[in-house]
Design a protein around this motif. Structure first.
Motif, PDB file in Angstrom:
ATOM      1  N   GLU A 127       0.847  -1.188   0.000  1.00 20.49           N
ATOM      2  CA  GLU A 127       0.000   0.000   0.000  1.00 20.49           C
ATOM      3  C   GLU A 127       0.884   1.240   0.000  1.00 20.49           C
ATOM      4  O   GLU A 127       1.897   1.290   0.686  1.00 20.49           O
ATOM      5  CB  GLU A 127      -0.906  -0.001   1.233  1.00 20.49           C
ATOM      6  N   GLN A 128       0.483   2.233  -0.767  1.00 21.22           N
ATOM      7  CA  GLN A 128       1.226   3.481  -0.845  1.00 21.22           C
ATOM      8  C   GLN A 128       1.041   4.297   0.429  1.00 21.22           C
ATOM      9  O   GLN A 128      -0.038   4.327   1.000  1.00 21.22           O
ATOM     10  CB  GLN A 128       0.736   4.332  -2.010  1.00 21.22           C
ATOM     11  N   GLY A 129       2.104   4.996   0.837  1.00 20.44           N
ATOM     12  CA  GLY A 129       1.995   5.970   1.906  1.00 20.44           C
ATOM     13  C   GLY A 129       1.319   7.224   1.380  1.00 20.44           C
ATOM     14  O   GLY A 129       1.108   7.384   0.176  1.00 20.44           O
ATOM     15  N   ARG A 130       0.996   8.129   2.282  1.00 22.61           N
ATOM     16  CA  ARG A 130       0.292   9.349   1.879  1.00 22.61           C
ATOM     17  C   ARG A 130       1.109  10.196   0.917  1.00 22.61           C
ATOM     18  O   ARG A 130       0.565  10.792  -0.009  1.00 22.61           O
ATOM     19  CB  ARG A 130      -0.089  10.182   3.116  1.00 22.61           C
ATOM     20  N   GLY A 131       2.428  10.264   1.133  1.00 25.15           N
ATOM     21  CA  GLY A 131       3.268  11.044   0.229  1.00 25.15           C
ATOM     22  C   GLY A 131       3.239  10.499  -1.181  1.00 25.15           C
ATOM     23  O   GLY A 131       3.131  11.251  -2.160  1.00 25.15           O
ATOM     24  N   GLU A 132       3.320   9.175  -1.294  1.00 17.96           N
ATOM     25  CA  GLU A 132       3.266   8.545  -2.617  1.00 17.96           C
ATOM     26  C   GLU A 132       1.906   8.751  -3.261  1.00 17.96           C
ATOM     27  O   GLU A 132       1.793   8.950  -4.470  1.00 17.96           O
ATOM     28  CB  GLU A 132       3.595   7.050  -2.522  1.00 17.96           C
ATOM     29  N   GLN A 133       0.849   8.692  -2.455  1.00 15.48           N
ATOM     30  CA  GLN A 133      -0.499   8.928  -2.978  1.00 15.48           C
ATOM     31  C   GLN A 133      -0.627  10.357  -3.496  1.00 15.48           C
ATOM     32  O   GLN A 133      -1.201  10.591  -4.563  1.00 15.48           O
ATOM     33  CB  GLN A 133      -1.550   8.687  -1.895  1.00 15.48           C
ATOM     34  N   LEU A 134      -0.086  11.300  -2.735  1.00 15.17           N
ATOM     35  CA  LEU A 134      -0.165  12.703  -3.141  1.00 15.17           C
ATOM     36  C   LEU A 134       0.602  12.924  -4.447  1.00 15.17           C
ATOM     37  O   LEU A 134       0.111  13.590  -5.352  1.00 15.17           O
ATOM     38  CB  LEU A 134       0.369  13.612  -2.039  1.00 15.17           C
ATOM     39  N   LEU A 135       1.784  12.339  -4.550  1.00 14.48           N
ATOM     40  CA  LEU A 135       2.577  12.472  -5.767  1.00 14.48           C
ATOM     41  C   LEU A 135       1.862  11.856  -6.961  1.00 14.48           C
ATOM     42  O   LEU A 135       1.790  12.464  -8.036  1.00 14.48           O
ATOM     43  CB  LEU A 135       3.944  11.824  -5.578  1.00 14.48           C
ATOM     44  N   ALA A 136       1.311  10.664  -6.793  1.00  8.31           N
ATOM     45  CA  ALA A 136       0.590  10.003  -7.886  1.00  8.31           C
ATOM     46  C   ALA A 136      -0.613  10.835  -8.321  1.00  8.31           C
ATOM     47  O   ALA A 136      -0.892  10.955  -9.519  1.00  8.31           O
ATOM     48  CB  ALA A 136       0.152   8.604  -7.462  1.00  8.31           C
ATOM     49  N   THR A 137      -1.313  11.417  -7.368  1.00  5.47           N
ATOM     50  CA  THR A 137      -2.471  12.250  -7.689  1.00  5.47           C
ATOM     51  C   THR A 137      -2.030  13.522  -8.396  1.00  5.47           C
ATOM     52  O   THR A 137      -2.656  13.942  -9.379  1.00  5.47           O
ATOM     53  CB  THR A 137      -3.266  12.587  -6.415  1.00  5.47           C
ATOM     54  N   ALA A 138      -0.952  14.140  -7.938  1.00  6.28           N
ATOM     55  CA  ALA A 138      -0.449  15.364  -8.568  1.00  6.28           C
ATOM     56  C   ALA A 138      -0.034  15.109 -10.015  1.00  6.28           C
ATOM     57  O   ALA A 138      -0.186  15.989 -10.867  1.00  6.28           O
ATOM     58  CB  ALA A 138       0.719  15.921  -7.764  1.00  6.28           C
ATOM     59  N   LYS A 139       0.462  13.922 -10.307  1.00  2.00           N
ATOM     60  CA  LYS A 139       0.889  13.599 -11.673  1.00  2.00           C
ATOM     61  C   LYS A 139      -0.276  13.625 -12.663  1.00  2.00           C
ATOM     62  O   LYS A 139      -0.067  13.796 -13.860  1.00  2.00           O
ATOM     63  CB  LYS A 139       1.582  12.238 -11.715  1.00  2.00           C
ATOM     64  N   LYS A 140      -1.495  13.494 -12.166  1.00  2.00           N
ATOM     65  CA  LYS A 140      -2.667  13.588 -13.037  1.00  2.00           C
ATOM     66  C   LYS A 140      -2.780  14.976 -13.669  1.00  2.00           C
ATOM     67  O   LYS A 140      -3.446  15.142 -14.680  1.00  2.00           O
ATOM     68  CB  LYS A 140      -3.954  13.306 -12.256  1.00  2.00           C
ATOM     69  N   TYR A 141      -2.134  15.960 -13.045  1.00  2.00           N
ATOM     70  CA  TYR A 141      -2.224  17.344 -13.512  1.00  2.00           C
ATOM     71  C   TYR A 141      -1.101  17.719 -14.480  1.00  2.00           C
ATOM     72  O   TYR A 141      -1.011  18.877 -14.883  1.00  2.00           O
ATOM     73  CB  TYR A 141      -2.234  18.296 -12.314  1.00  2.00           C
ATOM     74  N   LEU A 142      -0.260  16.760 -14.857  1.00  2.00           N
ATOM     75  CA  LEU A 142       0.759  17.041 -15.860  1.00  2.00           C
ATOM     76  C   LEU A 142       0.090  17.569 -17.121  1.00  2.00           C
ATOM     77  O   LEU A 142      -0.919  17.032 -17.585  1.00  2.00           O
ATOM     78  CB  LEU A 142       1.561  15.778 -16.188  1.00  2.00           C
ATOM     79  N   GLY A 143       0.627  18.624 -17.659  1.00  2.00           N
ATOM     80  CA  GLY A 143       0.053  19.227 -18.860  1.00  2.00           C
ATOM     81  C   GLY A 143      -0.874  20.395 -18.579  1.00  2.00           C
ATOM     82  O   GLY A 143      -1.209  21.151 -19.493  1.00  2.00           O
ATOM     83  N   VAL A 144      -1.297  20.558 -17.311  1.00  2.00           N
ATOM     84  CA  VAL A 144      -2.120  21.719 -16.968  1.00  2.00           C
ATOM     85  C   VAL A 144      -1.206  22.938 -16.995  1.00  2.00           C
ATOM     86  O   VAL A 144      -0.121  22.925 -16.401  1.00  2.00           O
ATOM     87  CB  VAL A 144      -2.772  21.556 -15.575  1.00  2.00           C
ATOM     88  N   PRO A 145      -1.598  24.000 -17.673  1.00  2.00           N
ATOM     89  CA  PRO A 145      -0.718  25.162 -17.754  1.00  2.00           C
ATOM     90  C   PRO A 145      -0.504  25.843 -16.398  1.00  2.00           C
ATOM     91  O   PRO A 145      -1.366  25.781 -15.526  1.00  2.00           O
ATOM     92  CB  PRO A 145      -1.433  26.112 -18.716  1.00  2.00           C
ATOM     93  N   TYR A 146       0.672  26.480 -16.263  1.00  2.00           N
ATOM     94  CA  TYR A 146       0.959  27.278 -15.074  1.00  2.00           C
ATOM     95  C   TYR A 146       0.194  28.585 -15.187  1.00  2.00           C
ATOM     96  O   TYR A 146       0.171  29.231 -16.232  1.00  2.00           O
ATOM     97  CB  TYR A 146       2.461  27.593 -14.961  1.00  2.00           C
ATOM     98  N   LEU A 147      -0.455  28.967 -14.092  1.00  2.00           N
ATOM     99  CA  LEU A 147      -1.151  30.247 -14.014  1.00  2.00           C
ATOM    100  C   LEU A 147      -0.928  30.811 -12.628  1.00  2.00           C
ATOM    101  O   LEU A 147      -1.304  30.181 -11.631  1.00  2.00           O
ATOM    102  CB  LEU A 147      -2.655  30.055 -14.271  1.00  2.00           C
ATOM    103  N   TRP A 148      -0.271  31.968 -12.552  1.00  2.00           N
ATOM    104  CA  TRP A 148      -0.005  32.595 -11.259  1.00  2.00           C
ATOM    105  C   TRP A 148      -1.314  32.770 -10.502  1.00  2.00           C
ATOM    106  O   TRP A 148      -2.283  33.307 -11.033  1.00  2.00           O
ATOM    107  CB  TRP A 148       0.692  33.947 -11.455  1.00  2.00           C
TER     108      TRP A 148
END
Length: 66
Positions: free
Chosen positions: A1-22
């Motif tokens: 089972e993934q730890g919370r940090g790994e879960q957060l990283l995996a979830t954040a990777k779903k946002y790859l390609g979303v443009p940066y907006l200040w």
């Protein structure tokens, strides 16, 4: 089972390609760094403040080495 940090990283990777907006908090329009972390955490049921400075004041420090 993934730890919370790994879960957060995996979830954040779903946002790859979303443009940066200040100041961005909407993945459909763009995210900034803290908006990305806040959005990924929200998907996992974790409530975080909006800005990086505010986010740095919550939680516990985690240290680890490679």
């Amino acid at each position: 089972e993934q730890g919370r940090g790994e879960q957060l990283l995996a979830t954040a990777k779903k946002y790859l390609g979303v443009p940066y907006l200040w100041g961005g908090t909407d993945p459909d329009k763009g995210l900034d760094c803290s908006g990305l972390v806040q959005s990924a955490a929200k998907e996992l049921g974790i409530t975080l403040p909006r800005t990086a400075a505010q986010q740095a004041t919550v939680g516990v420090e985690v240290r680890g080495g490679l």
